[in-house]
Design a protein around this motif. Structure first.
Motif, PDB file in Angstrom:
ATOM      1  N   SER A 182      38.404  45.909  37.454  1.00  0.00           N
ATOM      2  CA  SER A 182      37.219  45.522  36.704  1.00  0.00           C
ATOM      3  C   SER A 182      36.068  45.144  37.640  1.00  0.00           C
ATOM      4  N   THR A 183      36.371  44.811  38.874  1.00  0.00           N
ATOM      5  CA  THR A 183      35.295  44.465  39.798  1.00  0.00           C
ATOM      6  C   THR A 183      34.984  45.630  40.752  1.00  0.00           C
ATOM      7  N   ALA A 184      35.687  46.735  40.598  1.00  0.00           N
ATOM      8  CA  ALA A 184      35.538  47.836  41.564  1.00  0.00           C
ATOM      9  C   ALA A 184      34.103  48.350  41.593  1.00  0.00           C
ATOM     10  N   ARG A 185      33.489  48.481  40.421  1.00  0.00           N
ATOM     11  CA  ARG A 185      32.119  48.987  40.349  1.00  0.00           C
ATOM     12  C   ARG A 185      31.171  48.080  41.147  1.00  0.00           C
ATOM     13  N   THR A 186      31.308  46.760  40.907  1.00  0.00           N
ATOM     14  CA  THR A 186      30.477  45.790  41.611  1.00  0.00           C
ATOM     15  C   THR A 186      30.719  45.857  43.121  1.00  0.00           C
TER      16      THR A 186
END
Lengths: 197, 197
Positions: B5-9
């Protein structure tokens, strides 16, 4: 004299032409060789690396630009007229580029300075020397302008000359970004402000 | 919430960090993924292309910088003091960068403007909008300065604001080239000259 004897020159010319629009990193040796019509295998016969080639390309670019700078700054005219001729000539180069190729490619030296910097120390060192020479050429004409009473004496400094070249590079950046050489039309009034003239 | 869920960020942050020193073309998706600790196969789940990612990185960079600009330009102080705070804050960013990483990486927006230009139209269009916004922010403070009688009325223009941002970008270019943030110490006196203050 076969084609081989001109291969080195062709490699330099092709790189100079391509690098201004493509930049350094996106330009491959294969593309340079194709454009220069030189076999890829011959490249390393003439140049140790893309870095080494680029230092020579930067030198050749500045030699050409330098004759223009020295030419405009040496005409028998008041110092500020000579400075204006230099800025006009720089703007004319960008205008011609737009007419010829459809794009304002900016200044190869400024482009490389911002693209590479510390990651290519040999190229960076040469760019630094060239910009120092540009700043010195401008400082010399400022000294003349001060002697003629056209600008305040405290403006005849390396610091003001650097600001003037920075202004030029920044405006060329905007001309390139907008792909519009008319951005450079404002250079002269702002130069006069910077000089307190 | 897993790491996915934080990969994009993380991809955005890693690119922002790497691109300022590496530029656009020399930075590969594999390197970005490694730095972000994201599997290379996941990249295209989040971004259509390196171009699309870069437009978002540029946006995020400007959002951060913009809060700083708007913050400094909104303090309750005379207009020229606010402008000076903005330039000081910009110089401070370059100084901190040198302290932290050893290199002055300059301004991501200026770097990309000179590296890419017309060859990446989506990125170029976004950069153009951002620089126009910067110029408008400066023009607003110049209008205040003129209303306060601190600069001549004819200096409160978009043209002067553009010259001022060009000056800033050009001086950041020299700071990057010399890897020395002290180059920016001269910004304020030259700004005052440009403004006829």
């Amino acid at each position: 004299m076969g084609r081989t004897s001109t291969a080195r020159t062709r490699l330099l010319a092709a790189t100079g032409e391509l690098m201004r629009s493509h930049g350094y990193n996106s330009l491959g040796i294969a593309e340079i060789c194709a454009h220069a019509e030189v076999k890829k295998g011959s490249f390393y016969h003439f140049f140790e690396s893309k870095q080494a080639l680029t230092v020579e390309v930067v030198d050749a670019y500045w030699q050409g630009e330098r004759s223009c700078w020295v030419g405009e700054l040496s005409v028998p005219a008041p110092a500020l007229d000579r400075l204006r001729r230099l800025l006009d000539a720089t703007a004319a180069v960008q205008r011609r580029m737009k007419e010829d190729s459809g794009t304002v490619d900016g200044c190869l030296l400024g482009n490389l300075a911002l693209e590479l910097s510390t990651r290519e120390p040999d190229i960076q060192a040469r760019l630094k020397e060239i910009f120092d020479e540009q700043i010195q050429l401008v400082a010399n004409v400022l000294t003349d302008a001060a002697a003629e009473g056209a600008i305040p004496t405290d403006r005849a400094s390396l610091s003001t000359a650097r600001a003037l070249v920075a202004q030029l590079e920044g405006m060329v950046l905007f001309a390139k970004l907008k792909n519009d050489p008319a951005v450079l039309d404002d250079l002269w009034p702002h130069t006069l402000m910077l000089l307190g003239a």
